[in-house]
Design a protein around this motif. Structure first.
Motif, PDB file in Angstrom:
ATOM      1  N   GLU A   1     -10.157  82.542  19.968  1.00 51.67           N
ATOM      2  CA  GLU A   1     -11.516  82.429  19.412  1.00 51.67           C
ATOM      3  C   GLU A   1     -11.631  83.189  18.093  1.00 51.67           C
ATOM      4  O   GLU A   1     -12.259  82.728  17.143  1.00 51.67           O
ATOM      5  CB  GLU A   1     -12.551  82.989  20.406  1.00 51.67           C
ATOM      6  CG  GLU A   1     -12.787  82.084  21.594  1.00 51.67           C
ATOM      7  CD  GLU A   1     -13.639  82.737  22.672  1.00 51.67           C
ATOM      8  OE1 GLU A   1     -14.398  82.031  23.331  1.00 51.67           O
ATOM      9  OE2 GLU A   1     -13.530  83.968  22.867  1.00 51.67           O
ATOM     10  N   TYR A   2     -11.014  84.380  18.074  1.00 50.53           N
ATOM     11  CA  TYR A   2     -11.026  85.205  16.861  1.00 50.53           C
ATOM     12  C   TYR A   2     -10.322  84.448  15.733  1.00 50.53           C
ATOM     13  O   TYR A   2     -10.827  84.363  14.617  1.00 50.53           O
ATOM     14  CB  TYR A   2     -10.317  86.524  17.171  1.00 50.53           C
ATOM     15  CG  TYR A   2     -10.364  87.579  16.088  1.00 50.53           C
ATOM     16  CD1 TYR A   2     -11.465  88.413  15.958  1.00 50.53           C
ATOM     17  CD2 TYR A   2      -9.285  87.765  15.224  1.00 50.53           C
ATOM     18  CE1 TYR A   2     -11.505  89.399  14.987  1.00 50.53           C
ATOM     19  CE2 TYR A   2      -9.311  88.757  14.259  1.00 50.53           C
ATOM     20  CZ  TYR A   2     -10.421  89.574  14.140  1.00 50.53           C
ATOM     21  OH  TYR A   2     -10.451  90.552  13.180  1.00 50.53           O
ATOM     22  N   ALA A   3      -9.165  83.861  16.039  1.00 54.20           N
ATOM     23  CA  ALA A   3      -8.402  83.107  15.033  1.00 54.20           C
ATOM     24  C   ALA A   3      -9.218  81.929  14.519  1.00 54.20           C
ATOM     25  O   ALA A   3      -9.248  81.655  13.316  1.00 54.20           O
ATOM     26  CB  ALA A   3      -7.088  82.620  15.632  1.00 54.20           C
ATOM     27  N   GLU A   4      -9.891  81.251  15.434  1.00 49.53           N
ATOM     28  CA  GLU A   4     -10.605  80.021  15.064  1.00 49.53           C
ATOM     29  C   GLU A   4     -11.704  80.285  14.034  1.00 49.53           C
ATOM     30  O   GLU A   4     -11.962  79.456  13.163  1.00 49.53           O
ATOM     31  CB  GLU A   4     -11.174  79.341  16.318  1.00 49.53           C
ATOM     32  CG  GLU A   4     -11.486  77.879  16.091  1.00 49.53           C
ATOM     33  CD  GLU A   4     -11.536  77.074  17.394  1.00 49.53           C
ATOM     34  OE1 GLU A   4     -10.713  77.320  18.302  1.00 49.53           O
ATOM     35  OE2 GLU A   4     -12.401  76.200  17.502  1.00 49.53           O
ATOM     36  N   ARG A   5     -12.364  81.447  14.125  1.00 52.95           N
ATOM     37  CA  ARG A   5     -13.402  81.777  13.135  1.00 52.95           C
ATOM     38  C   ARG A   5     -12.815  81.770  11.733  1.00 52.95           C
ATOM     39  O   ARG A   5     -13.425  81.267  10.795  1.00 52.95           O
ATOM     40  CB  ARG A   5     -13.971  83.162  13.408  1.00 52.95           C
ATOM     41  CG  ARG A   5     -14.640  83.210  14.749  1.00 52.95           C
ATOM     42  CD  ARG A   5     -15.851  84.072  14.741  1.00 52.95           C
ATOM     43  NE  ARG A   5     -16.537  83.843  16.000  1.00 52.95           N
ATOM     44  CZ  ARG A   5     -17.636  84.449  16.373  1.00 52.95           C
ATOM     45  NH1 ARG A   5     -18.179  85.343  15.578  1.00 52.95           N
ATOM     46  NH2 ARG A   5     -18.193  84.169  17.529  1.00 52.95           N
ATOM     47  N   PHE A   6     -11.616  82.351  11.591  1.00 54.59           N
ATOM     48  CA  PHE A   6     -10.995  82.444  10.273  1.00 54.59           C
ATOM     49  C   PHE A   6     -10.390  81.105   9.857  1.00 54.59           C
ATOM     50  O   PHE A   6     -10.423  80.739   8.691  1.00 54.59           O
ATOM     51  CB  PHE A   6      -9.947  83.559  10.256  1.00 54.59           C
ATOM     52  CG  PHE A   6     -10.568  84.925  10.434  1.00 54.59           C
ATOM     53  CD1 PHE A   6     -11.116  85.599   9.351  1.00 54.59           C
ATOM     54  CD2 PHE A   6     -10.650  85.509  11.683  1.00 54.59           C
ATOM     55  CE1 PHE A   6     -11.723  86.837   9.520  1.00 54.59           C
ATOM     56  CE2 PHE A   6     -11.258  86.750  11.861  1.00 54.59           C
ATOM     57  CZ  PHE A   6     -11.790  87.417  10.774  1.00 54.59           C
ATOM     58  N   ILE A   7      -9.835  80.376  10.828  1.00 51.69           N
ATOM     59  CA  ILE A   7      -9.248  79.065  10.512  1.00 51.69           C
ATOM     60  C   ILE A   7     -10.338  78.125  10.003  1.00 51.69           C
ATOM     61  O   ILE A   7     -10.152  77.420   9.011  1.00 51.69           O
ATOM     62  CB  ILE A   7      -8.540  78.474  11.764  1.00 51.69           C
ATOM     63  CG1 ILE A   7      -7.312  79.342  12.121  1.00 51.69           C
ATOM     64  CG2 ILE A   7      -8.133  77.026  11.536  1.00 51.69           C
ATOM     65  CD1 ILE A   7      -6.675  79.017  13.455  1.00 51.69           C
ATOM     66  N   ASN A   8     -11.509  78.159  10.663  1.00 55.96           N
ATOM     67  CA  ASN A   8     -12.623  77.314  10.214  1.00 55.96           C
ATOM     68  C   ASN A   8     -13.051  77.670   8.794  1.00 55.96           C
ATOM     69  O   ASN A   8     -13.306  76.790   7.976  1.00 55.96           O
ATOM     70  CB  ASN A   8     -13.812  77.437  11.164  1.00 55.96           C
ATOM     71  CG  ASN A   8     -13.531  76.779  12.507  1.00 55.96           C
ATOM     72  OD1 ASN A   8     -12.614  75.961  12.626  1.00 55.96           O
ATOM     73  ND2 ASN A   8     -14.287  77.134  13.524  1.00 55.96           N
ATOM     74  N   GLU A   9     -13.126  78.971   8.523  1.00 54.18           N
ATOM     75  CA  GLU A   9     -13.550  79.408   7.189  1.00 54.18           C
ATOM     76  C   GLU A   9     -12.526  78.974   6.130  1.00 54.18           C
ATOM     77  O   GLU A   9     -12.883  78.516   5.052  1.00 54.18           O
ATOM     78  CB  GLU A   9     -13.738  80.930   7.173  1.00 54.18           C
ATOM     79  CG  GLU A   9     -14.575  81.385   5.985  1.00 54.18           C
ATOM     80  CD  GLU A   9     -14.840  82.880   5.958  1.00 54.18           C
ATOM     81  OE1 GLU A   9     -14.477  83.580   6.934  1.00 54.18           O
ATOM     82  OE2 GLU A   9     -15.401  83.346   4.950  1.00 54.18           O
ATOM     83  N   LEU A  10     -11.233  79.115   6.488  1.00 54.29           N
ATOM     84  CA  LEU A  10     -10.154  78.718   5.578  1.00 54.29           C
ATOM     85  C   LEU A  10     -10.287  77.246   5.204  1.00 54.29           C
ATOM     86  O   LEU A  10     -10.137  76.853   4.048  1.00 54.29           O
ATOM     87  CB  LEU A  10      -8.810  78.975   6.266  1.00 54.29           C
ATOM     88  CG  LEU A  10      -7.562  78.760   5.438  1.00 54.29           C
ATOM     89  CD1 LEU A  10      -7.125  80.096   4.845  1.00 54.29           C
ATOM     90  CD2 LEU A  10      -6.429  78.173   6.261  1.00 54.29           C
TER      91      LEU A  10
ATOM     92  N   ALA B   1      -3.831  88.732   9.505  1.00 53.61           N
ATOM     93  CA  ALA B   1      -3.740  89.322   8.175  1.00 53.61           C
ATOM     94  C   ALA B   1      -3.727  88.232   7.098  1.00 53.61           C
ATOM     95  O   ALA B   1      -4.529  88.259   6.166  1.00 53.61           O
ATOM     96  CB  ALA B   1      -2.487  90.196   8.069  1.00 53.61           C
ATOM     97  N   GLY B   2      -2.844  87.273   7.234  1.00 54.64           N
ATOM     98  CA  GLY B   2      -2.708  86.226   6.231  1.00 54.64           C
ATOM     99  C   GLY B   2      -3.971  85.392   6.075  1.00 54.64           C
ATOM    100  O   GLY B   2      -4.383  85.069   4.950  1.00 54.64           O
ATOM    101  N   LEU B   3      -4.609  85.049   7.195  1.00 52.89           N
ATOM    102  CA  LEU B   3      -5.843  84.251   7.129  1.00 52.89           C
ATOM    103  C   LEU B   3      -6.912  84.984   6.323  1.00 52.89           C
ATOM    104  O   LEU B   3      -7.516  84.429   5.410  1.00 52.89           O
ATOM    105  CB  LEU B   3      -6.368  83.968   8.547  1.00 52.89           C
ATOM    106  CG  LEU B   3      -5.601  82.927   9.378  1.00 52.89           C
ATOM    107  CD1 LEU B   3      -6.037  82.989  10.840  1.00 52.89           C
ATOM    108  CD2 LEU B   3      -5.809  81.516   8.832  1.00 52.89           C
ATOM    109  N   ALA B   4      -7.132  86.274   6.675  1.00 50.30           N
ATOM    110  CA  ALA B   4      -8.189  87.044   6.001  1.00 50.30           C
ATOM    111  C   ALA B   4      -7.861  87.253   4.525  1.00 50.30           C
ATOM    112  O   ALA B   4      -8.753  87.173   3.671  1.00 50.30           O
ATOM    113  CB  ALA B   4      -8.388  88.386   6.700  1.00 50.30           C
ATOM    114  N   ALA B   5      -6.599  87.493   4.205  1.00 52.80           N
ATOM    115  CA  ALA B   5      -6.210  87.734   2.810  1.00 52.80           C
ATOM    116  C   ALA B   5      -6.429  86.466   1.969  1.00 52.80           C
ATOM    117  O   ALA B   5      -6.959  86.532   0.863  1.00 52.80           O
ATOM    118  CB  ALA B   5      -4.757  88.184   2.735  1.00 52.80           C
TER     119      ALA B   5
END
Lengths: 127, 422
Positions: free
Chosen positions: B65-74, B15-19
């Motif tokens: 893997e799902y988390a990493e997509r958002f972490i990379n974008e962040l 939630a926090g990553l996407a927000a």
């Protein structure tokens, strides 16, 4: 006529499907599925059920002790136990990149075991 | 000195990553993401199984893997984040107090805040199981972290109480790592986990599932020695004469999750007693202007993909709020959980903030077969949806065309399960 009821696990919808043996090319027909994946799953469950295997391996030189890994293709269900035995033998040292191949073509299944995350080196991890 | 940010996001799980990402992408410069763990990703990092991302990426990913997509974008967006930082207080004026070992005590003033603290597991204390208090009793999520990240196996012979998804996933996980899972025991006559997990985690490994059963006693002085299980009647009371002893050294509890709202309470944010989370609008705004909430802190989701979608909405709204684009008038339409529905999120709608669709997430209160789900605008039926199967363990996701709501002047939208013969 041979018929089996099952729940498709291709996605979290979990459709209740029925698989019948028939004269078609695949040898089966499937009903109750909401998409093509359900059809594929039904036929596969009757012939050669497969699963994606996710587990961990020993990890050195990091703040964590285990690295999550998975097979890059589903493997036959009957080979899961043997694959676990193979995977538990290996260990890696950080840093690791996501997608890095750790075991090639495990037990001749055609599937590789790959890292499922990237993880940096930790200077503070007890060497 | 007090630092100032446009948007501060509390919690760096899905939630926090996407927000945070959406806030930044929507034109807000100073975004800060804060988490108490030592790395980003939250609980996704211990969910090493596949099944994430099917809706969003049309691919089947593991949690990391799902988390990493958002972490990379962040990181590509150069969003600032603080780890090993614990938020200890939140005020209604949007002042956040936090601590870490590098900065010490910090107070930060934010124009908008997104709450993304997730949820916590219910523990043995919440269940009142009689017996001794030996070691070997874990919540399923704690065991998951020990096994998947820290490298400690929790036991050799395990019983799992509760058939929530984490319990089912751990039944398979412990089996793969060489333990014997003797039983999964569920109080209710149905499982609260996803059907696919019953198949791929229990049936694949021939692990028995005892529905309408519970644990009546725990035995063991230093280490757990065994548990007594018994069938229960319609009132969930143990049935005499059905008690059986199972020798085991480990008991995992997968008996529900509670949104973690200590900070929301500190800021006096209004909570819903059905979800245990904040009351929110279509924009995921809480009862306090400029404080938004998303993910499991609002209501416990069963898929991370839906957490992400909800959080993206919260992130966009926070950015709009900062830019003064969000309408503040807020009680155009009240949303009500009618007959057979436990809760509906969001709780109220300001139609001026709606784009194309209004998205509703809801859970039913019991198992229903071949029933109609009704959407009512005041007393008029707007939509009737035929449902083969409605279960409390699976969230229903409903989309309503915003045009229909904008054209009519409606004050209450009700979602209900149609009564027999109606």
């Amino acid at each position: 006529m041979e018929k089996r009821k099952m729940i498709c696990i291709s996605c979290p919808l979990g459709c209740n499907i029925e698989v019948f043996r028939d004269e078609s090319v695949s040898g089966f027909s499937v009903s109750g599925n909401k998409c093509e994946l359900g059809k594929e799953y039904g036929v596969k469950e009757m012939t050669n059920p497969t699963r994606l295997l996710t587990t961990t391996i020993k990890l050195k030189n990091s703040h964590l002790k285990r690295l999550p890994v998975r097979t890059d293709l589903p493997i036959p269900k009957v080979l899961i136990k043997n694959c676990m035995r193979e995977i538990n033998r290996i260990e890696v040292s950080a840093p690791v990149e996501a997608g890095m191949i750790l075991v090639e073509n495990i037990l001749g299944t055609g599937a590789n075991v790959i890292s499922s995350r990237s993880i940096g080196q930790n200077q503070h991890a007890g060497m | 000195m007090q630092a100032e940010y446009d948007v501060v996001v509390i919690g760096a799980g899905p939630a926090g990553l996407a927000a945070a990402i959406e806030a930044k992408k929507n034109g807000v410069e100073r975004v800060l993401l804060v988490d108490r763990d030592r790395e980003l990703g939250g609980i996704l990092q211990q969910c090493i199984h596949n099944g994430f991302g099917l809706h969003l990426f049309k691919e089947e990913l593991t949690g990391p893997e799902y988390a990493e997509r958002f972490i990379n974008e962040l990181k590509e967006l150069h969003i600032e984040y603080k780890l090993e930082t614990m938020v200890i207080d939140l005020s209604k004026d949007k002042v956040i107090t936090m601590v870490n070992s590098k900065d010490g005590l910090l107070t930060i003033k934010a124009k908008a805040i997104v709450l993304a603290m997730g949820c916590r597991e219910r523990t043995r204390g919440a269940l009142n199981i009689p017996g001794t208090r030996p070691s070997g009793i874990f919540t399923a999520g704690t065991a998951q972290r020990f096994v998947n990240m820290e490298g400690y196996m929790v036991g050799k012979r395990a019983v799992i109480l509760g058939s929530g998804d984490i319990g089912l996933i751990m039944a398979r996980r412990l089996t793969l790592e060489g333990a014997k899972v003797l039983a999964v025991v569920e109080l209710l006559p149905y499982s609260s986990g996803l059907t696919r997990n019953i198949v791929q985690c229990l049936e694949d490994f021939e692990i028995p599932l005892y529905l309408s059963h519970t644990i009546t006693r725990i035995k063991g002085k230093h280490r757990l020695e065994g548990v007594y299980i018994a069938g229960v009647d319609g009132n969930r009371q143990p049935l005499e004469g059905t008690e059986v002893y199972i020798e085991c050294d480990t008991l995992l509890l997968s008996v529900g999750l509670i949104p973690e709202n200590e900070l929301s309470k500190a800021a006096n944010i209004e909570l819903d007693t059905a979800t245990n989370g904040p009351i929110v609008s279509e924009s995921m705004e809480t009862s306090i202007d400029g404080i938004f909430a998303c993910g499991n802190v609002v209501h416990v989701h069963d898929l991370a993909d839906y957490v992400t979608l909800e959080a993206q909405r919260a992130g966009v709204s926070a950015a709009e709020y900062v830019k003064g684009l969000l309408w503040k008038k807020r009680t155009d339409i009240c949303i009500r959980a009618g007959q057979g529905v436990r809760y509906v999120v969001p709780h109220f709608v300001n139609v001026d903030n709606l784009k194309d669709t209004l998205e509703l997430f809801m859970r039913v209160d019991d198992v229903y077969k071949d029933k109609n789900l009704l959407i009512k605008l005041d007393d008029e039926i707007l939509t009737t949806m035929k449902k083969k199967r409605l279960v409390p363990g699976e969230i229903e996701h409903i989309e309503i065309n915003a045009k229909m709501l904008k054209e009519k002047s409606v004050s209450v939208l009700t979602v209900e399960v149609q009564k027999e013969g109606a």
